[in-house]
Design an enzyme around this catalytic site. Structure first.
Site, PDB file in Angstrom:
ATOM      1  N   GLU A 153       2.412 -11.624  10.595  1.00 43.99           N
ATOM      2  CA  GLU A 153       1.712 -11.075  11.757  1.00 43.99           C
ATOM      3  C   GLU A 153       0.193 -11.063  11.607  1.00 43.99           C
ATOM      4  O   GLU A 153      -0.534 -11.091  12.592  1.00 43.99           O
ATOM      5  CB  GLU A 153       2.249  -9.663  12.058  1.00 43.99           C
ATOM      6  CG  GLU A 153       1.800  -9.158  13.411  1.00 43.99           C
ATOM      7  CD  GLU A 153       2.538  -7.929  13.885  1.00 43.99           C
ATOM      8  OE1 GLU A 153       3.666  -7.654  13.406  1.00 43.99           O
ATOM      9  OE2 GLU A 153       1.986  -7.227  14.742  1.00 43.99           O
ATOM     10  N   HIS A 211       2.459  -3.136  20.263  1.00 46.83           N
ATOM     11  CA  HIS A 211       3.627  -3.554  19.482  1.00 46.83           C
ATOM     12  C   HIS A 211       3.334  -4.710  18.539  1.00 46.83           C
ATOM     13  O   HIS A 211       3.794  -4.714  17.403  1.00 46.83           O
ATOM     14  CB  HIS A 211       4.715  -3.954  20.479  1.00 46.83           C
ATOM     15  CG  HIS A 211       5.993  -4.415  19.868  1.00 46.83           C
ATOM     16  ND1 HIS A 211       6.791  -3.586  19.114  1.00 46.83           N
ATOM     17  CD2 HIS A 211       6.624  -5.626  19.884  1.00 46.83           C
ATOM     18  CE1 HIS A 211       7.865  -4.259  18.710  1.00 46.83           C
ATOM     19  NE2 HIS A 211       7.779  -5.503  19.144  1.00 46.83           N
ATOM     20  N   GLN A 227      14.168  -4.654  15.384  1.00 52.87           N
ATOM     21  CA  GLN A 227      15.485  -4.316  15.940  1.00 52.87           C
ATOM     22  C   GLN A 227      16.212  -5.528  16.489  1.00 52.87           C
ATOM     23  O   GLN A 227      17.279  -5.914  16.025  1.00 52.87           O
ATOM     24  CB  GLN A 227      15.310  -3.290  17.077  1.00 52.87           C
ATOM     25  CG  GLN A 227      14.829  -1.936  16.642  1.00 52.87           C
ATOM     26  CD  GLN A 227      14.759  -0.949  17.802  1.00 52.87           C
ATOM     27  OE1 GLN A 227      14.900  -1.315  18.972  1.00 52.87           O
ATOM     28  NE2 GLN A 227      14.539   0.318  17.483  1.00 52.87           N
ATOM     29  N   GLY A 228      15.585  -6.154  17.503  1.00 52.84           N
ATOM     30  CA  GLY A 228      16.273  -7.149  18.341  1.00 52.84           C
ATOM     31  C   GLY A 228      16.863  -8.298  17.555  1.00 52.84           C
ATOM     32  O   GLY A 228      18.033  -8.652  17.693  1.00 52.84           O
ATOM     33  N   GLU A 254      17.030 -12.086  25.029  1.00 57.73           N
ATOM     34  CA  GLU A 254      15.853 -11.247  25.248  1.00 57.73           C
ATOM     35  C   GLU A 254      14.936 -11.932  26.263  1.00 57.73           C
ATOM     36  O   GLU A 254      15.137 -13.103  26.616  1.00 57.73           O
ATOM     37  CB  GLU A 254      15.117 -10.998  23.927  1.00 57.73           C
ATOM     38  CG  GLU A 254      15.906 -10.068  23.000  1.00 57.73           C
ATOM     39  CD  GLU A 254      15.208  -9.755  21.687  1.00 57.73           C
ATOM     40  OE1 GLU A 254      14.144 -10.306  21.407  1.00 57.73           O
ATOM     41  OE2 GLU A 254      15.772  -8.946  20.932  1.00 57.73           O
ATOM     42  N   ASP A 263      -5.445  -4.376   7.992  1.00 56.15           N
ATOM     43  CA  ASP A 263      -6.311  -4.511   6.812  1.00 56.15           C
ATOM     44  C   ASP A 263      -6.613  -5.971   6.460  1.00 56.15           C
ATOM     45  O   ASP A 263      -7.760  -6.329   6.162  1.00 56.15           O
ATOM     46  CB  ASP A 263      -5.674  -3.848   5.576  1.00 56.15           C
ATOM     47  CG  ASP A 263      -5.443  -2.364   5.769  1.00 56.15           C
ATOM     48  OD1 ASP A 263      -5.789  -1.831   6.839  1.00 56.15           O
ATOM     49  OD2 ASP A 263      -4.902  -1.732   4.847  1.00 56.15           O
ATOM     50  N   LEU A 308       9.574 -12.792  13.552  1.00 56.45           N
ATOM     51  CA  LEU A 308      10.271 -12.883  12.259  1.00 56.45           C
ATOM     52  C   LEU A 308      10.460 -14.356  11.915  1.00 56.45           C
ATOM     53  O   LEU A 308      10.313 -14.773  10.759  1.00 56.45           O
ATOM     54  CB  LEU A 308      11.624 -12.167  12.331  1.00 56.45           C
ATOM     55  CG  LEU A 308      11.564 -10.638  12.472  1.00 56.45           C
ATOM     56  CD1 LEU A 308      12.960 -10.065  12.716  1.00 56.45           C
ATOM     57  CD2 LEU A 308      10.941  -9.986  11.233  1.00 56.45           C
ATOM     58  N   LYS A 312       0.791  -1.231   0.000  1.00 55.37           N
ATOM     59  CA  LYS A 312       0.000   0.000   0.000  1.00 55.37           C
ATOM     60  C   LYS A 312       0.819   1.273   0.000  1.00 55.37           C
ATOM     61  O   LYS A 312       0.287   2.340  -0.264  1.00 55.37           O
ATOM     62  CB  LYS A 312      -1.045  -0.018   1.104  1.00 55.37           C
ATOM     63  CG  LYS A 312      -0.618   0.165   2.503  1.00 55.37           C
ATOM     64  CD  LYS A 312      -1.885   0.185   3.361  1.00 55.37           C
ATOM     65  CE  LYS A 312      -1.578   0.035   4.816  1.00 55.37           C
ATOM     66  NZ  LYS A 312      -2.756  -0.060   5.637  1.00 55.37           N
TER      67      LYS A 312
END
Ligand code: FAD
Ligand code: SIN
Length: 509
Positions: free
Chosen positions: A361, A337, A46-47, A113, A207, A378, A34
């Site tokens: 996701e 998040h 990031q991580g 983490e 969406d 990921l 989009k």
């Protein structure tokens, strides 16, 4: 624009691109995205990406950590598939050119983490997502996959219970059109933008989940919205709150109250590296107790040279705002998040609608259960998008003579985004109450009732935001217990009868 393709993918983050790369040999592919092609949650990760590489680690250990964080709702088979496929697929990313950080022996340097009992986070300093996104985009280009930018998918075309493609709005030409496909693949990412305070970029308006729900697909576990404990307080950049990676706590960062008192040991034996739901709740409780709008994340005791090299993006971004993390603590707050729920799929990414796949996701494979373990998303996207192409390649062609229903279209639907975001922040945050959920339900129902079944050319995202908010509030109301990321003050305990997914579909609800 093509009128029919073999595989129609919506979204150009890790999930959509991985599927495209693996399916290019099986047919013609079109990716709709989009905005700009790199505009995705993936780009900001990031991580890192969790996977078993150290001798001290094992598949069982990663599986157990994932299931423990998921608080009884993780689908064990899906978790096993994800974990066991990790090392092979993560190594492949490195071979494709992702410059993951290496240790002195030339092995992946593994970060730590929250909720992980071992070091297993493969990373490219603190810009892992950027590295992955750009390497995958290069590969897609080499495979001649067409990516069409500035095209927003609006609604799915469902005929006789099958998904035959979708309607989209071509922002370049300012008109609505449709495309047919043998397989339609939703890889539209998360829903963070239904909150005022989120780490997600503006594309994350849910969406794909909203479209699939309107088309009759089963959607699961939407109440489990993950709040990251540490986004920078009071600073937004490009419509999102800036994240301070959990990896910072993995390297010794300590959460403190605004008065400088460390607090995490009070809440969990794992202290600053407890699972994310526990840390986010602890931050909110401490903010409340100290009447402060933030807590502090302090890593100033760690060598400055090391910090600048390990976290260059975070260091430089904070410096722009006058915060020198090598000398002073960073003021942080929790922010929306990650969406643990989504379009319910099996372990081949097939949704409950024929010919409709969901990846990354926007899907719910069940691996995250009630709380996602850091850096597992990921990995989930990588593994199940790869598997999906194995299934999609077997799909039979649709009949192209099919008559496509003309959808009623309106230029512009109402836009209640701001009001909805305020409600979501106030009543569907880290700590929820029965009364708050009732208020939210009433207001959001009211907003949703203003939309009819047509397609909105403009403000399509506003309708999606309303639909997603409704899915979250309904799911939250149905779960009268506290588990993982869903905490209701009046029901602070887990209940055995709720050890199952919350599944909603248009029919079932
Ligand atoms: P995305 O990467 O979000 O891609 C979605 C795509 O769909 C985009 O191209 C978007 O434009 C497109 N799209 C959406 N709607 C439409 C539409 N209607 N029409 C056309 N196109 C559409 N996870 C980890 O595992 N490790 C981390 O270190 C990590 N760090 C993170 C840091 C941040 C700041 C954020 C926000 C998330 C982080 N996550 C991390 C989560 C992870 O990045 C995401 O879950 C993951 O990247 C999602 O990938 P995806 O391909 O499913 O979706
Ligand atoms: C982070 O770097 O803290 C984000 C990791 C994640 O969301 O998995």
């Amino acid at each position: 624009m093509l009128k029919k393709v073999d595989f129609l993918i919506v979204g150009s983050g890790i999930a959509g691109l991985t599927f495209a790369i693996n399916s290019a040999q099986y047919g013609q592919i079109l990716i709709l995205t989009k905005k700009n092609r790199a505009d995705s949650n993936t780009n900001y990760a990031q991580g890192g990406i969790a996977s078993v590489f150290s001798d001290a680690d094992s598949f069982d250990c990663h599986i157990n950590d994932t299931i423990k964080a998921g608080e009884g709702l993780s689908h064990q088979n899906a978790v096993k598939i994800m974990v066991e496929n990790g090392p092979k697929l993560v190594s492949k990313l490195y071979d494709k050119g992702c410059r993951f950080t290496l240790d002195d022996q030339g092995n992946f340097a593994l970060g730590k983490e929250g909720g992980h009992s071992q070091r297993r986070i493969v990373h490219a300093k603190d810009y892992t997502g950027y590295e992955i996104e750009h390497v995958l985009l290069e590969e897609v280009k080499r495979k001649n996959v067409i990516i069409s930018e500035n095209e927003i998918a609006l609604d799915l075309i469902i005929i006789d219970g099958e998904c035959l493609g979708l309607y989209f709005f071509d922002a370049n030409k300012q008109k609505i059109d449709y495309i047919l496909a043998n397989a339609t693949v939703l890889a539209t990412g998360g829903t963070g933008q239904i909150y005022l305070h989120t780490t997600n970029p503006p594309i994350a308006t849910g969406d794909g989940i909203a479209m699939a729900f309107r088309a009759g697909a089963r959607v699961a576990n939407m109440e489990f919205v993950q709040f990251h404990p540490t986004s920078v307080y009071n600073i937004q950049t490009d419509g999102r709150a800036f994240l301070i990676s959990e990896a910072l706590r993995g390297e010794g960062g300590i959460l403190k109250t605004k008065n400088g008192k460390p607090f995490m040991d009070k809440y969990d034996p794992a202290g600053n590296l407890a699972p994310r739901d526990i840390v986010a709740r602890a931050c909110v409780s401490e903010m409340y107790a100290t009447k402060s709008k933030y807590v502090l994340l302090d890593i100033s005791h760690v060598n400055a040279g090391y910090l600048k090299n390990r976290f260059p993006t975070i260091y430089e971004t904070c410096m722009k705002w006058g915060i020198d993390m090598t000398r002073e603590p960073i003021p942080v707050v929790p922010a929306a998040h990650y969406t643990c729920g989504g379009i319910l799929v099996n372990t081949w990414a097939e949704s409950s609608i024929n010919r409709l796949f969901a990846l990354g996701e926007c899907s719910c494979t069940g691996v995250h259960g009630a709380n996602r373990l850091a850096s597992n998303s990921l990995l989930e996207a990588l593994v199940f998008s790869t598997r999906a192409s194995e299934r999609a390649k077997k799909i039979k062609s649709i009949r192209t003579k099919t008559r496509i229903p003309v959808k009623q279209t309106a230029q512009s639907g109402p836009d209640y985004r701001l009001q909805i975001k305020e409600i979501m922040d106030q009543y569907l945050g880290v700590i929820r109450t029965v009364k708050g959920l009732e208020i939210a339900h009433e207001s959001i129902s009211d907003f949703c009732s203003k939309y009819d079944d047509g397609i909105y050319l403009k403000n399509a995202e506003a309708r999606n935001v309303a639909d997603i908010a409704m899915l979250i509030v309904k799911s939250a109301i149905m779960r009268t217990e506290s588990r993982g990321l869903h905490y209701i003050r009046e029901y602070p305990k887990k209940k055995r009868e709720f050890s199952k997914d919350t599944v909603i579909s248009r029919k079932e609800s």
